[in-house]
Design a protein around this motif. Structure first.
Motif, PDB file in Angstrom:
ATOM      1  N   ILE A  40       6.472 -15.187  20.309  1.00  0.00           N
ATOM      2  CA  ILE A  40       7.883 -15.729  19.958  1.00  0.00           C
ATOM      3  C   ILE A  40       8.996 -15.027  20.599  1.00  0.00           C
ATOM      4  CG2 ILE A  40       9.204 -16.053  17.852  1.00  0.00           C
ATOM      5  CD1 ILE A  40       6.777 -16.518  16.269  1.00  0.00           C
ATOM      6  N   LEU A  41       9.006 -13.721  20.577  1.00  0.00           N
ATOM      7  CA  LEU A  41      10.063 -13.079  21.408  1.00  0.00           C
ATOM      8  C   LEU A  41      10.324 -13.608  22.767  1.00  0.00           C
ATOM      9  CD1 LEU A  41      10.000  -9.360  19.687  1.00  0.00           C
ATOM     10  CD2 LEU A  41      11.644 -11.074  19.335  1.00  0.00           C
ATOM     11  N   GLU A  42       9.103 -13.441  23.447  1.00  0.00           N
ATOM     12  CA  GLU A  42       8.916 -13.664  24.897  1.00  0.00           C
ATOM     13  C   GLU A  42       9.466 -15.334  25.060  1.00  0.00           C
ATOM     14  OE1 GLU A  42       5.731 -12.510  27.475  1.00  0.00           O
ATOM     15  OE2 GLU A  42       5.146 -11.183  25.769  1.00  0.00           O
ATOM     16  N   THR A  43       8.909 -16.165  24.345  1.00  0.00           N
ATOM     17  CA  THR A  43       9.011 -17.457  24.558  1.00  0.00           C
ATOM     18  C   THR A  43      10.068 -18.234  24.166  1.00  0.00           C
ATOM     19  OG1 THR A  43       7.433 -18.191  23.390  1.00  0.00           O
ATOM     20  CG2 THR A  43       6.704 -17.573  25.451  1.00  0.00           C
ATOM     21  N   GLN A  44      10.572 -17.913  22.827  1.00  0.00           N
ATOM     22  CA  GLN A  44      11.562 -18.567  21.932  1.00  0.00           C
ATOM     23  C   GLN A  44      10.646 -19.812  21.164  1.00  0.00           C
ATOM     24  OE1 GLN A  44      14.536 -17.229  21.149  1.00  0.00           O
ATOM     25  NE2 GLN A  44      13.929 -15.620  22.599  1.00  0.00           N
ATOM     26  N   TYR A  45       9.448 -19.463  21.086  1.00  0.00           N
ATOM     27  CA  TYR A  45       8.548 -20.668  20.360  1.00  0.00           C
ATOM     28  C   TYR A  45       9.027 -20.621  18.847  1.00  0.00           C
ATOM     29  CZ  TYR A  45       4.170 -22.408  18.350  1.00  0.00           C
ATOM     30  OH  TYR A  45       3.152 -23.053  17.562  1.00  0.00           O
ATOM     31  N   ALA A  46       9.010 -21.797  18.390  1.00  0.00           N
ATOM     32  CA  ALA A  46       9.458 -21.961  16.908  1.00  0.00           C
ATOM     33  C   ALA A  46       8.057 -22.085  16.237  1.00  0.00           C
ATOM     34  CB  ALA A  46      10.517 -23.189  16.846  1.00  0.00           C
ATOM     35  N   PRO A  47       7.818 -21.008  15.356  1.00  0.00           N
ATOM     36  CA  PRO A  47       6.511 -21.311  14.677  1.00  0.00           C
ATOM     37  C   PRO A  47       6.395 -22.345  13.710  1.00  0.00           C
ATOM     38  CG  PRO A  47       7.716 -19.223  13.819  1.00  0.00           C
ATOM     39  CD  PRO A  47       8.333 -19.862  15.192  1.00  0.00           C
ATOM     40  N   PRO A  48       5.476 -23.079  13.462  1.00  0.00           N
ATOM     41  CA  PRO A  48       5.259 -24.162  12.647  1.00  0.00           C
ATOM     42  C   PRO A  48       5.083 -23.610  11.109  1.00  0.00           C
ATOM     43  CG  PRO A  48       3.404 -23.920  13.785  1.00  0.00           C
ATOM     44  CD  PRO A  48       4.192 -22.947  14.372  1.00  0.00           C
ATOM     45  N   ARG A  49       5.372 -24.446  10.405  1.00  0.00           N
ATOM     46  CA  ARG A  49       5.216 -24.195   8.892  1.00  0.00           C
ATOM     47  C   ARG A  49       3.769 -23.979   8.173  1.00  0.00           C
ATOM     48  NH1 ARG A  49       9.072 -28.724   7.664  1.00  0.00           N
ATOM     49  NH2 ARG A  49      11.066 -27.853   8.527  1.00  0.00           N
ATOM     50  N   THR A  50       2.937 -24.826   9.003  1.00  0.00           N
ATOM     51  CA  THR A  50       1.644 -24.562   8.563  1.00  0.00           C
ATOM     52  C   THR A  50       0.396 -24.191   9.527  1.00  0.00           C
ATOM     53  OG1 THR A  50       0.996 -26.960   9.393  1.00  0.00           O
ATOM     54  CG2 THR A  50       1.937 -26.710   7.094  1.00  0.00           C
ATOM     55  N   ILE A  51      -0.535 -23.623   8.915  1.00  0.00           N
ATOM     56  CA  ILE A  51      -1.634 -23.073   9.809  1.00  0.00           C
ATOM     57  C   ILE A  51      -2.196 -24.212  10.746  1.00  0.00           C
ATOM     58  CG2 ILE A  51      -4.043 -21.883   9.927  1.00  0.00           C
ATOM     59  CD1 ILE A  51      -3.166 -20.524   7.556  1.00  0.00           C
ATOM     60  N   SER A  52      -2.441 -25.590  10.096  1.00  0.00           N
ATOM     61  CA  SER A  52      -2.883 -26.460  11.165  1.00  0.00           C
ATOM     62  C   SER A  52      -2.192 -26.865  12.182  1.00  0.00           C
ATOM     63  CB  SER A  52      -3.329 -27.535   9.965  1.00  0.00           C
ATOM     64  OG  SER A  52      -2.290 -28.129   9.639  1.00  0.00           O
ATOM     65  N   THR A  53      -0.981 -26.977  12.056  1.00  0.00           N
ATOM     66  CA  THR A  53      -0.162 -27.237  13.205  1.00  0.00           C
ATOM     67  C   THR A  53      -0.039 -26.275  14.258  1.00  0.00           C
ATOM     68  OG1 THR A  53       1.334 -28.295  11.507  1.00  0.00           O
ATOM     69  CG2 THR A  53       2.283 -27.989  13.609  1.00  0.00           C
ATOM     70  N   PHE A  54      -0.108 -25.014  13.961  1.00  0.00           N
ATOM     71  CA  PHE A  54      -0.177 -23.985  14.716  1.00  0.00           C
ATOM     72  C   PHE A  54      -1.345 -24.000  15.711  1.00  0.00           C
ATOM     73  CE2 PHE A  54      -1.581 -19.490  15.927  1.00  0.00           C
ATOM     74  CZ  PHE A  54      -0.703 -19.148  16.794  1.00  0.00           C
ATOM     75  N   GLN A  55      -2.606 -24.241  14.958  1.00  0.00           N
ATOM     76  CA  GLN A  55      -3.854 -24.484  15.586  1.00  0.00           C
ATOM     77  C   GLN A  55      -3.988 -25.848  16.424  1.00  0.00           C
ATOM     78  OE1 GLN A  55      -6.251 -24.802  11.859  1.00  0.00           O
ATOM     79  NE2 GLN A  55      -6.936 -22.533  12.048  1.00  0.00           N
ATOM     80  N   ASP A  56      -3.041 -26.894  15.946  1.00  0.00           N
ATOM     81  CA  ASP A  56      -2.882 -27.678  16.917  1.00  0.00           C
ATOM     82  C   ASP A  56      -2.200 -27.285  18.289  1.00  0.00           C
ATOM     83  OD1 ASP A  56      -4.444 -29.347  15.345  1.00  0.00           O
ATOM     84  OD2 ASP A  56      -2.382 -30.309  14.525  1.00  0.00           O
ATOM     85  N   HIS A  57      -1.330 -26.645  18.119  1.00  0.00           N
ATOM     86  CA  HIS A  57      -0.600 -25.991  19.195  1.00  0.00           C
ATOM     87  C   HIS A  57      -1.369 -25.150  20.188  1.00  0.00           C
ATOM     88  CE1 HIS A  57       3.612 -26.581  17.111  1.00  0.00           C
ATOM     89  NE2 HIS A  57       3.027 -27.493  17.470  1.00  0.00           N
ATOM     90  N   MET A  58      -2.430 -24.342  19.356  1.00  0.00           N
ATOM     91  CA  MET A  58      -3.017 -23.568  20.295  1.00  0.00           C
ATOM     92  C   MET A  58      -4.173 -24.494  21.136  1.00  0.00           C
ATOM     93  SD  MET A  58      -2.161 -20.510  20.026  1.00  0.00           S
ATOM     94  CE  MET A  58      -3.378 -19.921  21.054  1.00  0.00           C
ATOM     95  N   THR A  59      -4.615 -25.385  20.661  1.00  0.00           N
ATOM     96  CA  THR A  59      -5.428 -26.239  21.334  1.00  0.00           C
ATOM     97  C   THR A  59      -4.687 -27.035  22.194  1.00  0.00           C
ATOM     98  OG1 THR A  59      -6.589 -26.877  19.168  1.00  0.00           O
ATOM     99  CG2 THR A  59      -6.968 -28.241  21.116  1.00  0.00           C
ATOM    100  N   PHE A  60      -3.623 -27.278  22.124  1.00  0.00           N
ATOM    101  CA  PHE A  60      -2.762 -28.007  23.335  1.00  0.00           C
ATOM    102  C   PHE A  60      -2.480 -26.875  24.322  1.00  0.00           C
ATOM    103  CE2 PHE A  60       1.574 -28.212  25.274  1.00  0.00           C
ATOM    104  CZ  PHE A  60       1.355 -29.684  25.717  1.00  0.00           C
ATOM    105  N   PHE A  61      -2.191 -25.526  24.176  1.00  0.00           N
ATOM    106  CA  PHE A  61      -1.924 -24.684  25.046  1.00  0.00           C
ATOM    107  C   PHE A  61      -3.418 -24.248  25.809  1.00  0.00           C
ATOM    108  CE2 PHE A  61       1.316 -22.619  22.118  1.00  0.00           C
ATOM    109  CZ  PHE A  61       2.347 -23.212  22.891  1.00  0.00           C
ATOM    110  N   LYS A  62      -4.547 -24.410  25.199  1.00  0.00           N
ATOM    111  CA  LYS A  62      -5.638 -24.081  25.668  1.00  0.00           C
ATOM    112  C   LYS A  62      -6.003 -25.154  26.642  1.00  0.00           C
ATOM    113  CE  LYS A  62      -7.967 -21.198  22.326  1.00  0.00           C
ATOM    114  NZ  LYS A  62      -8.851 -21.239  21.288  1.00  0.00           N
ATOM    115  N   ASP A  63      -5.809 -26.669  26.262  1.00  0.00           N
ATOM    116  CA  ASP A  63      -5.986 -28.062  26.807  1.00  0.00           C
ATOM    117  C   ASP A  63      -5.182 -27.794  28.271  1.00  0.00           C
ATOM    118  OD1 ASP A  63      -7.960 -29.057  25.321  1.00  0.00           O
ATOM    119  OD2 ASP A  63      -6.407 -30.150  24.257  1.00  0.00           O
ATOM    120  N   HIS A  64      -3.886 -27.423  28.199  1.00  0.00           N
ATOM    121  CA  HIS A  64      -3.158 -27.209  29.375  1.00  0.00           C
ATOM    122  C   HIS A  64      -3.676 -26.355  30.468  1.00  0.00           C
ATOM    123  CE1 HIS A  64       0.714 -27.359  31.402  1.00  0.00           C
ATOM    124  NE2 HIS A  64       0.595 -26.108  31.707  1.00  0.00           N
ATOM    125  N   PHE A  65      -4.278 -25.475  29.947  1.00  0.00           N
ATOM    126  CA  PHE A  65      -4.764 -24.364  31.126  1.00  0.00           C
ATOM    127  C   PHE A  65      -6.246 -24.575  31.421  1.00  0.00           C
ATOM    128  CE2 PHE A  65      -1.141 -22.010  29.398  1.00  0.00           C
ATOM    129  CZ  PHE A  65      -0.632 -21.871  30.766  1.00  0.00           C
TER     130      PHE A  65
END
Length: 174
Positions: free
Chosen positions: A121-146
């Motif tokens: 969060i400090l490095e990228t200014q990423y806004a953490p979501p309110r729920t775990i499931s949304t964060f897991q979706d974001h992580m899946t998106f990052f993994k898909d991207h790479f």
């Protein structure tokens, strides 16, 4: 005298009123060329200027700037984080390989612990979501991207079948 019921007149209404049908006169007129295909062909600023004068004549330079910034902010995870902070994203993906995965990282961050997510969060200014499931979706998106997302090839299922057959054979031999 017998009592008879009055017959009610059925009123048939059209699904569109006359005013609505007036607007459909020019409905046949469409785009000669697909604007999305034309947008994909834009290579430099001069072509962009021609494209904007044809397809978005009402937008001035300020409107174009506003629309582009709005698009970038709406797609911040992809446009800014994945392309500008690749190392930070890959470090965060590596950090999720612990027991508990992305959910544990998120819970640790919510509890106020310093960890990989706080650093990210400090490095990228990423806004953490309110729920775990949304964060897991974001992580899946990052993994898909790479290209690091989990592959569903069916190999695990085949492995499980083979192990089950081996157990059955051993059982039958006894």
């Amino acid at each position: 005298m017998p009592i008879t019921k009055k017959k009610k007149k059925k009123i048939i209404k059209s699904s569109t009123s006359k005013k609505q049908r007036r607007g459909l006169k020019n409905f046949d007129i469409g785009f000669i060329k697909n604007p999305y295909l034309e947008a994909a062909k834009v290579k430099d600023w001069n072509e962009l200027e021609k494209f904007m004068s044809i397809h978005a004549a009402a937008l001035g330079p300020a409107g174009v700037a506003y629309a582009s910034v709005k698009f970038v902010m709406d797609n911040y995870d992809e446009m800014k984080i994945c392309y500008e902070c690749e190392d930070a994203v890959l470090d965060l993906i590596d950090a999720t390989k612990i027991k508990g995965g992305a959910g544990k990282l998120f819970n640790d961050y919510q509890e106020g612990k310093k960890g990989p997510l706080a650093d990210f969060i400090l490095e990228t200014q990423y806004a953490p979501p309110r729920t775990i499931s949304t964060f897991q979706d974001h992580m899946t998106f990052f993994k898909d991207h790479f290209g690091l997302a989990r592959k569903n090839t069916g190999a695990y299922k085949e492995k499980q079948k083979l192990e089950a057959l081996e157990r059955i054979r051993k059982k039958n031999l006894k």
